[in-house]
Structures are given as structure tokens and as C-alpha cells.
Write an enzyme that holds these catalytic residues in place. Structure first.
Site, PDB file in Angstrom:
ATOM      1  CG  ASP A 132      -2.281   1.077   1.198  1.00 29.41           C
ATOM      2  OD1 ASP A 132      -2.866   1.362   2.152  1.00 29.41           O
ATOM      3  OD2 ASP A 132      -2.161   1.470   0.045  1.00 29.41           O
ATOM      4  CE  LYS A 134      -2.858   5.213   1.143  1.00 26.92           C
ATOM      5  NZ  LYS A 134      -4.014   4.551   0.771  1.00 26.92           N
ATOM      6  CG  ASN A 137      -0.158   4.700   3.900  1.00 26.42           C
ATOM      7  OD1 ASN A 137      -0.105   5.363   4.936  1.00 26.42           O
ATOM      8  ND2 ASN A 137      -0.163   3.437   2.696  1.00 26.42           N
TER       9      ASN A 137
HETATM   10  C1  LIG Z   1      -4.839   7.446   6.802  1.00 28.57           C
HETATM   11  N1  LIG Z   1      -3.979   6.609   7.389  1.00 28.57           N
HETATM   12  C2  LIG Z   1      -4.632   5.357   7.240  1.00 28.57           C
HETATM   13  C3  LIG Z   1      -3.657   7.161   8.526  1.00 28.57           C
HETATM   14  C4  LIG Z   1      -3.605   8.202   9.281  1.00 28.57           C
HETATM   15  C5  LIG Z   1      -3.454   8.670  10.967  1.00 28.57           C
HETATM   16  C6  LIG Z   1      -2.312   9.472  10.428  1.00 28.57           C
HETATM   17  C7  LIG Z   1      -0.904   9.417  10.017  1.00 28.57           C
HETATM   18  N2  LIG Z   1      -0.364  10.988  10.968  1.00 28.57           N
HETATM   19  C8  LIG Z   1      -0.254  11.817  10.261  1.00 28.57           C
HETATM   20  O1  LIG Z   1      -1.193  11.729   8.616  1.00 28.57           O
HETATM   21  N3  LIG Z   1       0.223  12.721  10.462  1.00 28.57           N
HETATM   22  C9  LIG Z   1      -0.117  13.836   9.430  1.00 28.57           C
HETATM   23  C10 LIG Z   1       1.012  13.183  11.734  1.00 28.57           C
HETATM   24  C11 LIG Z   1       1.381  11.318  11.925  1.00 28.57           C
HETATM   25  C12 LIG Z   1       2.128  12.109  13.002  1.00 28.57           C
HETATM   26  N4  LIG Z   1       3.628  11.080  13.157  1.00 28.57           N
HETATM   27  C13 LIG Z   1       2.702   9.687  12.751  1.00 28.57           C
HETATM   28  C14 LIG Z   1       3.806   8.872  13.175  1.00 28.57           C
HETATM   29  C15 LIG Z   1       2.772   7.436  12.908  1.00 28.57           C
HETATM   30  C16 LIG Z   1       2.261   7.818  11.953  1.00 28.57           C
HETATM   31  C17 LIG Z   1       1.390   5.987  12.145  1.00 28.57           C
HETATM   32  C18 LIG Z   1      -0.435   5.623  11.815  1.00 28.57           C
HETATM   33  C19 LIG Z   1      -0.509   4.765  11.814  1.00 28.57           C
HETATM   34 CL1  LIG Z   1      -1.681   4.299  10.931  1.00 28.57          CL
HETATM   35  C20 LIG Z   1       0.690   3.418  11.043  1.00 28.57           C
HETATM   36  O2  LIG Z   1      -0.493   2.189  11.411  1.00 28.57           O
HETATM   37  C21 LIG Z   1       1.650   3.261  11.475  1.00 28.57           C
HETATM   38 CL2  LIG Z   1       2.308   2.785  11.432  1.00 28.57          CL
HETATM   39  C22 LIG Z   1       2.731   4.953  11.628  1.00 28.57           C
HETATM   40  N5  LIG Z   1       1.560   8.545  12.009  1.00 28.57           N
HETATM   41  C23 LIG Z   1       1.507   9.072  11.774  1.00 28.57           C
HETATM   42  C24 LIG Z   1       1.090  10.781  11.894  1.00 28.57           C
HETATM   43  C25 LIG Z   1      -0.432   9.419   8.960  1.00 28.57           C
HETATM   44  C26 LIG Z   1      -1.640   7.880   7.973  1.00 28.57           C
END
Ligand SMILES: CN(C)C[C@H]1CC[C@H](N2C(=O)N(C)Cc3cnc4ccc(-c5cc(Cl)c(O)c(Cl)c5)nc4c32)CC1
Length: 333
Positions: A132, A134, A137
Site C-alpha cells: 500500500d 502511496k 503512507n
Molecule cells: C491515512 N492513514 C490510514 C492514517 C493516517 C493517520 C495519521 C498519520 N499521521 C499523519 O497523518 N500526520 C500528518 C501526523 C503524523 C505524525 N506521526 C505519525 C507517526 C506514525 C503514524 C502511523 C500511523 C498509522 Cl495508521 C500506522 O499504521 C503507522 Cl505504522 C504509523 N502516523 C503519524 C502521523 C498518518 C496515517
């Protein structure tokens, strides 16, 4: 603010930094070290058939230890919730970085793309496929280093990377033709296609295949035809063409990618990855922990080495190690 008893005294939850499907991700502080972390919160009842994805992601992240893959520090399970404590990426999404600059220069694209290739080569070497890949991610940390996230769809085929997968997953925009056609496919090959879409997005600032109607989007992907804007160098065109090959057998392999002239241009070496020993003993960090909890360093290490690497002690050790690696104070004065 809902209070989660399981985190009390260990993590201070702060604002929500994102929601994705069945998870909510909140910013938090690891109290013992003051380090910022991301906490992915999942309600068990809401997970339903997604529960296996959570276990898959935890197992994958526990194994993975790479500078461009988001680090899992701790997993807390209660009757009602799962909490995954993950490395925080304060630089936001790579996607936003591209949009705000319209598109990236070849040099900046190469810097980021080499980091993606290194992470994916490491994943594939361990028998995993992300499936996945993209821009959403791919996050950035405070030093603008790239971090791969969201391993909920990653696969570790039983028969190794040569055995075929069938589940169609991921987002169509970045999905390879064989995935769309529902053919059997190799996880490694669909990751190469998605990385081709990512590289195109870095260099062009828009996507190679895009359409509001899913049907037209599929047609474009299956045709393998996309625009090559005038600013693309011939070397980058050749590389993108070798990745966006509709026939997976003609697609460039991850090994060839690591050595591709466009990838190595301006760098001394091809892309490599360090199979970082997941857990190296660091005496200074153990001394700090010993000062915090009063136990002898050998006992602490003994327990860490035997643990399943997802407990609070592991999180504390890894976060102190991160601070040391980043040259921040980590000793208890
Ligand atoms: C669109 N997705 C299905 C979920 C989205 C949720 C917020 C996240 N995020 C962001 O979107 N920022 C902009 C801030 C941010 C900052 N640090 C993060 C650190 C880890 C992760 C993270 C999230 C998920 Cl769902 C994981 O499985 C892992 Cl291994 C890691 N997300 C972060 C994160 C990005 C992904």
C-alpha cells in the site's frame, strides 16, 4: 478528552493527528523521557474483520528496524482497545511537502526516493511486501528523513517472496495492473509499480494515472500510458518507464533499482540497507535506566532481551537510544 487508564502515568495523550479507517492516531508524550510519540488507538469492537490486519502490522513492525521505517515502541492491549506507540513524524506527509513546492527537483526527489528504495529493499529482503505504498503512507521526521508507515496491508507470503498473493488491496490509484485485473501477483512486483507512481509524483507534482471515474482510472493504468512532462530528464523517464511496466515480468527488480544510474547519480554508492540488529545493547542507556528504576543494568538488559519488545521498558530503552543517537541529553542528571 477520553482518559485511557492503560496509558496513565506512562503517556500523556495530546491532540489527534489523524484518523484512518479503524484507527485514531494521537500525539503523546512518553513521560519518563519527555519524547513525543504517536499513539495509534483502535477500539476492538470497531475492528471487526480488520483485527487480523492489526496483528499483522504489529508482528511486522516488531520485526522491522530500519531508519526509514516508522519504529514501533510499545503495544498496550486492554479488554476494549489496542494502543500502538509509534515513532512520531513531526514533518508531516511527504505528499504535503510535494504539493507545497509544486514538484521537487531531481536532486531532492533522488534524496527521498533513495530512502524509500532502501526501506522497501530491506522489507523485501525480510520477505515482506508493503502493498500500500502511496504518498500518504510516507511521512517525514523533524530532520526531513522519510518514514514508511501503515503496514496493515503488508504481506509475508508463507512460501516467501516468490509465492503469489491474491487479495486485492491498497488504493487503486497506486495499484499495479495485475492487482487490478485480479491476477495472481508477487508483492514485490506491485511494490515496484507503486514506487514508480511515487517517483512520478515526486518529480511531476501530480499522478501518472488519475481519473474521477474508477473505470477510466483502471483503463489508464492497464494501458500503462501516462504523460512525460518536458522537465523530466531522459534518465528519470527511463527509470519511471522501467517501473511502470504493465507486464510485471518486464518490471525492474528491487536489486536493479538499487543500482540504477538515476539512483546512484551524485552518490558514491548504490542504495543499500543495514540489516540493523533489531536490538543492540547500549551501556550508557542501560545506566540511565538503572538510575531511573534502580535495577542493575544486567538485570534490565536480561529482561529487555527476553521481552517481546513491545513493553514499556522496551519503549523507554528505544526512546533513550533515539535521544542518544540524535545527540540529545539522555542521562538522568
Ligand atoms: C491515512 N492513514 C490510514 C492514517 C493516517 C493517520 C495519521 C498519520 N499521521 C499523519 O497523518 N500526520 C500528518 C501526523 C503524523 C505524525 N506521526 C505519525 C507517526 C506514525 C503514524 C502511523 C500511523 C498509522 Cl495508521 C500506522 O499504521 C503507522 Cl505504522 C504509523 N502516523 C503519524 C502521523 C498518518 C496515517
Amino acid at each position: 478528552m477520553v482518559r485511557y487508564g492503560a496509558l496513565k502515568g506512562l503517556y500523556d495523550l495530546e491532540k489527534t493527528i489523524g484518523c484512518g479507517g479503524f484507527a485514531k492516531v494521537k500525539l503523546a508524550t512518553h513521560i519518563a523521557t519527555g519524547e513525543k510519540v504517536a499513539v495509534k488507538i483502535m477500539e476492538k469492537t470497531a475492528l471487526g474483520e480488520d483485527l487480523p490486519r492489526v496483528k499483522l502490522e504489529v508482528e511486522a513492525l516488531k520485526t522491522l528496524s530500519h531508519q526509514h521505517i516508522c519504529r514501533l515502541y510499545e503495544v498496550i492491549e486492554t479488554e476494549t482497545h489496542y494502543f500502538m506507540v509509534i515513532e512520531y513524524c513531526s514533518g508531516g506527509e511527504l505528499f504535503d511537502h510535494i504539493v507545497e513546492k509544486n514538484r521537487l527537483s531531481e536532486t531532492e526527489s533522488r534524496k527521498f526516493f533513495r530512502q524509500i528504495v532502501s526501506a522497501v529493499a530491506y522489507l523485501h529482503d525480510l520477505g515482506y511486501a508493503h502493498r500500500d505504498l502511496k504518498p500518504e503512507n510516507v511521512l517525514l521526521d523533524k530532520e526531513q528523513n522519510l518514514k514508511l508507515i501503515d503496514f496493515g496491508l503488508c504481506a509475508k507470503p508463507k512460501g516467501g517472496m516468490q509465492s503469489h498473493l491474491f487479495t486485492s488491496c491498497g488504493s487503486p490509484t497506486y495499484a499495479a495492473p495485475e492487482l487490478i485485473l485480479g491476477n495472481k501477483y508477487l508483492g514485490s512486483e506491485v511494490d515496484i509499480w507503486s514506487m514508480g507512481v511515487l517517483l512520478y509524483a515526486l518529480l511531476c507534482g501530480f499522478l501518472p494515472f488519475d481519473d474521477n471515474s474508477i473505470e477510466n482510472l483502471y483503463k489508464k493504468i492497464l494501458s500503462g500510458k501516462y504523460d512525460e512532462p518536458s522537465w523530466l530528464s531522459s534518465s528519470s523517464r527511463r527509470l519511471i518507464r522501467s517501473m511502470l511496466q504493465t507486464d510485471p515480468n518486464k518490471r525492474i527488480t528491487i536489486e536493479e533499482l538499487c543500482n540504477h544510474p538515476w539512483i546512484t547519480a551524485g552518490f558514491l554508492n548504490p542504495v543499500t540497507f543495514v540489516k540493523k540488529i533489531n536490538f543492540e545493547r547500549d551501556t550508557e542507556v542501560l545506566n540511565t535506566m538503572s538510575a531511573i528504576c534502580g535495577e542493575h543494568t544486567d538485570d534490565i538488559w536480561e529482561r529487555l532481551a527476553k521481552s517481546d519488545r513491545t513493553d514499556y521498558r522496551t519503549a523507554t530503552y528505544l526512546l533513550l537510544l533515539d535521544r542518544k543517537i540524535r545527540g540529545l541529553p539522555f542521562k538522568i542528571t
